[in-house]
Design an enzyme around this catalytic site. Sequence first.
Site, PDB file in Angstrom:
ATOM      1  N   LEU A  51       0.731  -0.964   0.162  1.00  0.00           N
ATOM      2  CA  LEU A  51       0.450   0.258   0.001  1.00  0.00           C
ATOM      3  C   LEU A  51       0.714   1.118   0.239  1.00  0.00           C
ATOM      4  CD1 LEU A  51      -2.407  -1.384   2.547  1.00  0.00           C
ATOM      5  CD2 LEU A  51      -2.948  -0.541   0.250  1.00  0.00           C
ATOM      6  N   MET A  52       1.562   1.222   0.555  1.00  0.00           N
ATOM      7  CA  MET A  52       2.945   2.201   0.442  1.00  0.00           C
ATOM      8  C   MET A  52       3.408   2.865  -0.581  1.00  0.00           C
ATOM      9  SD  MET A  52       4.411   1.813   4.565  1.00  0.00           S
ATOM     10  CE  MET A  52       5.118   3.350   4.914  1.00  0.00           C
ATOM     11  N   ASP A  61       1.172  13.467   0.477  1.00  0.00           N
ATOM     12  CA  ASP A  61       1.514  15.248   0.989  1.00  0.00           C
ATOM     13  C   ASP A  61       2.905  16.002   0.069  1.00  0.00           C
ATOM     14  OD1 ASP A  61       2.110  16.686   2.338  1.00  0.00           O
ATOM     15  OD2 ASP A  61       3.610  16.221   3.758  1.00  0.00           O
ATOM     16  N   SER A  67       2.049  25.829   1.477  1.00  0.00           N
ATOM     17  CA  SER A  67       3.948  25.277   2.448  1.00  0.00           C
ATOM     18  C   SER A  67       4.467  24.194   1.482  1.00  0.00           C
ATOM     19  CB  SER A  67       3.509  25.543   3.604  1.00  0.00           C
ATOM     20  OG  SER A  67       3.162  26.002   4.082  1.00  0.00           O
ATOM     21  N   LYS A  80       6.139  21.237  -0.771  1.00  0.00           N
ATOM     22  CA  LYS A  80       8.076  20.781  -0.261  1.00  0.00           C
ATOM     23  C   LYS A  80       8.465  21.256  -1.185  1.00  0.00           C
ATOM     24  CE  LYS A  80       6.206  16.922   2.531  1.00  0.00           C
ATOM     25  NZ  LYS A  80       7.134  16.685   3.792  1.00  0.00           N
ATOM     26  N   ASP A 118       2.866   8.850   2.665  1.00  0.00           N
ATOM     27  CA  ASP A 118       2.817   9.292   4.209  1.00  0.00           C
ATOM     28  C   ASP A 118       1.398   8.938   5.143  1.00  0.00           C
ATOM     29  OD1 ASP A 118       3.291  10.996   6.006  1.00  0.00           O
ATOM     30  OD2 ASP A 118       2.020  13.165   4.845  1.00  0.00           O
ATOM     31  N   ASP A 147       2.260  22.379   5.447  1.00  0.00           N
ATOM     32  CA  ASP A 147       2.771  20.784   5.734  1.00  0.00           C
ATOM     33  C   ASP A 147       2.272  20.594   6.831  1.00  0.00           C
ATOM     34  OD1 ASP A 147       4.575  18.646   4.382  1.00  0.00           O
ATOM     35  OD2 ASP A 147       6.066  19.535   4.512  1.00  0.00           O
ATOM     36  N   GLU A 193       0.286  19.032   7.923  1.00  0.00           N
ATOM     37  CA  GLU A 193      -1.300  18.706   8.034  1.00  0.00           C
ATOM     38  C   GLU A 193      -1.486  17.193   8.789  1.00  0.00           C
ATOM     39  OE1 GLU A 193       0.963  17.246   5.836  1.00  0.00           O
ATOM     40  OE2 GLU A 193       0.413  14.963   5.743  1.00  0.00           O
ATOM     41  N   ARG A 236      -1.395  15.879  11.999  1.00  0.00           N
ATOM     42  CA  ARG A 236      -1.513  16.604  13.464  1.00  0.00           C
ATOM     43  C   ARG A 236      -3.030  16.787  13.057  1.00  0.00           C
ATOM     44  NH1 ARG A 236       2.764  20.024  14.745  1.00  0.00           N
ATOM     45  NH2 ARG A 236       3.962  18.783  13.021  1.00  0.00           N
TER      46      ARG A 236
HETATM   47  N1  BES Z   1       4.697  13.882   5.899  1.00  0.00           N
HETATM   48  C1  BES Z   1       5.650  15.029   6.539  1.00  0.00           C
HETATM   49  C2  BES Z   1       6.331  13.968   7.582  1.00  0.00           C
HETATM   50  C3  BES Z   1       7.852  13.483   6.883  1.00  0.00           C
HETATM   51  C4  BES Z   1       9.121  13.493   6.056  1.00  0.00           C
HETATM   52  C5  BES Z   1       6.844  11.735   6.742  1.00  0.00           C
HETATM   53  C6  BES Z   1      10.266  12.405   5.640  1.00  0.00           C
HETATM   54  C7  BES Z   1       8.417  10.953   6.059  1.00  0.00           C
HETATM   55  C8  BES Z   1       9.329  11.274   5.616  1.00  0.00           C
HETATM   56  C9  BES Z   1       4.930  15.526   7.652  1.00  0.00           C
HETATM   57  O1  BES Z   1       2.995  16.089   6.773  1.00  0.00           O
HETATM   58  C10 BES Z   1       5.779  17.170   7.921  1.00  0.00           C
HETATM   59  O2  BES Z   1       6.225  17.283   6.080  1.00  0.00           O
HETATM   60  N2  BES Z   1       6.015  17.563   8.438  1.00  0.00           N
HETATM   61  C11 BES Z   1       6.802  18.264   8.450  1.00  0.00           C
HETATM   62  C12 BES Z   1       5.743  19.458   9.768  1.00  0.00           C
HETATM   63  C13 BES Z   1       7.047  20.962   9.599  1.00  0.00           C
HETATM   64  C14 BES Z   1       6.182  21.725   9.189  1.00  0.00           C
HETATM   65  C15 BES Z   1       6.359  21.707  10.721  1.00  0.00           C
HETATM   66  C16 BES Z   1       7.695  18.317   8.775  1.00  0.00           C
HETATM   67  O3  BES Z   1       8.686  17.523   9.278  1.00  0.00           O
HETATM   68  O4  BES Z   1       8.452  18.713   7.872  1.00  0.00           O
HETATM   69 ZN    ZN Z   2       2.539  14.457   5.870  1.00  0.00          ZN
HETATM   70 ZN    ZN Z   3       2.560  17.494   5.747  1.00  0.00          ZN
END
Ligand code: BES
Ligand code: ZN
Ligand code: ZN
Length: 498
Positions: free
Chosen positions: A178-179, A262, A267, A269, A280, A339, A341, A343
Amino acid sequence: VCLLPFRWVSKFHVVYINVEKDEGAAQLTSAGDAFDRLVSGKLRQLLSICGPPLKKGKTHIFHGLHQDFPSVVVVGLGKKNAGVNEQENWNEGKENIRAAVAVGCRQIQDLEIPCVEVDPCGDAQAAAEGAVLGLHEYNELKQKKKPVVTPQLHGSAESEAWQKGVIYAEGQNLARYLMEAPANYITPIKFAEHIEQKLRSFSNVKVHIRPESWIATQQMGAFLSVAKGSAEPPIFLEIHYLGGANTNDSPLVFVGKGVTFDSGGISLKPSSGMDAMRADMGGAATVCSAIVTAAALNLPLNIIGLAPLCENMPSGKANKPGDVVRARNGKTIQVDNTDAEGRLLLADALCYAHNFNARAIVNAATLTGAMDVALGSAATGVFTNSSWLWTHLYEASVLTGDRVWRMPLFEHYTKQVTECPLADLSNIGKYSRAGGACTAAAFLKEFVTASHWAHLDIAGVMSNKDEVPYLRKGMAGRPTRTLVEFVARLSQDSHNTK
Ligand code: BES
Ligand code: ZN
Ligand code: ZN
């Protein structure tokens, strides 16, 4: 040139190498020893001609030793009598078996032999896990596929343990599938349908695929605010596995982050490596796979699985930095970074999880890049308010080798998410990157009143390069086997756990 006819059945054996000092001689496992007797000591002879004892994970292949077993792969197993390693927090013997069997099975696959009998090496469950995990590969969308190899247990003893290992490994492989699958194949609805299909044959399982309208009536404003940026509608997947003696026994509730892609939203990536964000939904994949596995094992307890599923995309309808949204419990959240998201989805799903008088609530999420910075892929970070839960998770992980490490839920971090200009909470810590995994956990804690809750940040263990020797490169499906082992332990624990 010597051409050896291959039969459809081929065995491989694992040599038990004693690499302890002063005892240079290699030792065979009991299955290896029996095979050596079958071929009148020729295996030992050949091994001694081949040079010094095989190092851990190294192999020799012998052809034509016995007509029923045209090819034999011998693999170095490492130290004799290895057990729990207190520094490493895992059972080294089991890890060695998984790794050795995986290597051997891949050799058989490279030889295009469709059938292999596996030496149980004294722990048939670990051997089966090594075989089934080691051979797994996502090649669904390729025209040219690797040959299918069916691993079987060599000998008839331990067949129950072997079967258990196969089921555990297939559970993890479901999460990996699935991932790994592209985000245009595993959309929220496709994810839900895939899980529903896996659970269809169980009469004690009920699956609800809740549409957007249901999510709206539940007032899950935080989850919806993420979903609305995408053209793909959100789904709230709800699974009820009733394996307990009484259908009204307090259930274990699993919650999994299900962001099928994601992009970061507004914001956005960076584009390099963004494709990995198809995984994700790893939290949802691992908890749902653990429930599928618990059902396959017919474990005697009740489990509820909850997975908020959506995409995080930039669009004219997407969350904008500074927007304020309202979660199911009435708390308002300022979306300072779109990003962060995961939480937001989990806030609503965790509130909803409190509807079921749960024995324990356990959520899993690829939540923060900071988790990967902290521990890398060595272990899942566990944030929990319950030492009882921690102990069960930890003990499960020592057996499976898919490790956990306890992380803090200090008030220190809570302050960093509750000081917020416009709302009750900000979705990022006020010192931005510092302790990012911990501030994310502190944010989730604001939506939990249950006294046995654990949050598993699985971002660091999401994918495998070459760290886990029995997993190929790709999405790892970790820590599914630890969740399954944890569930198995809970099902044995008395119900008076609170
Ligand atoms: N899905 C990402 C976290 C992630 C990053 C998982 C790399 C696996 C590998 C999450 O939604 C995210 O983007 N988190 C941000 C939070 C920040 C904006 C406070 C992050 O970790 O940069
Ligand atoms: Zn994420
Ligand atoms: Zn994110």
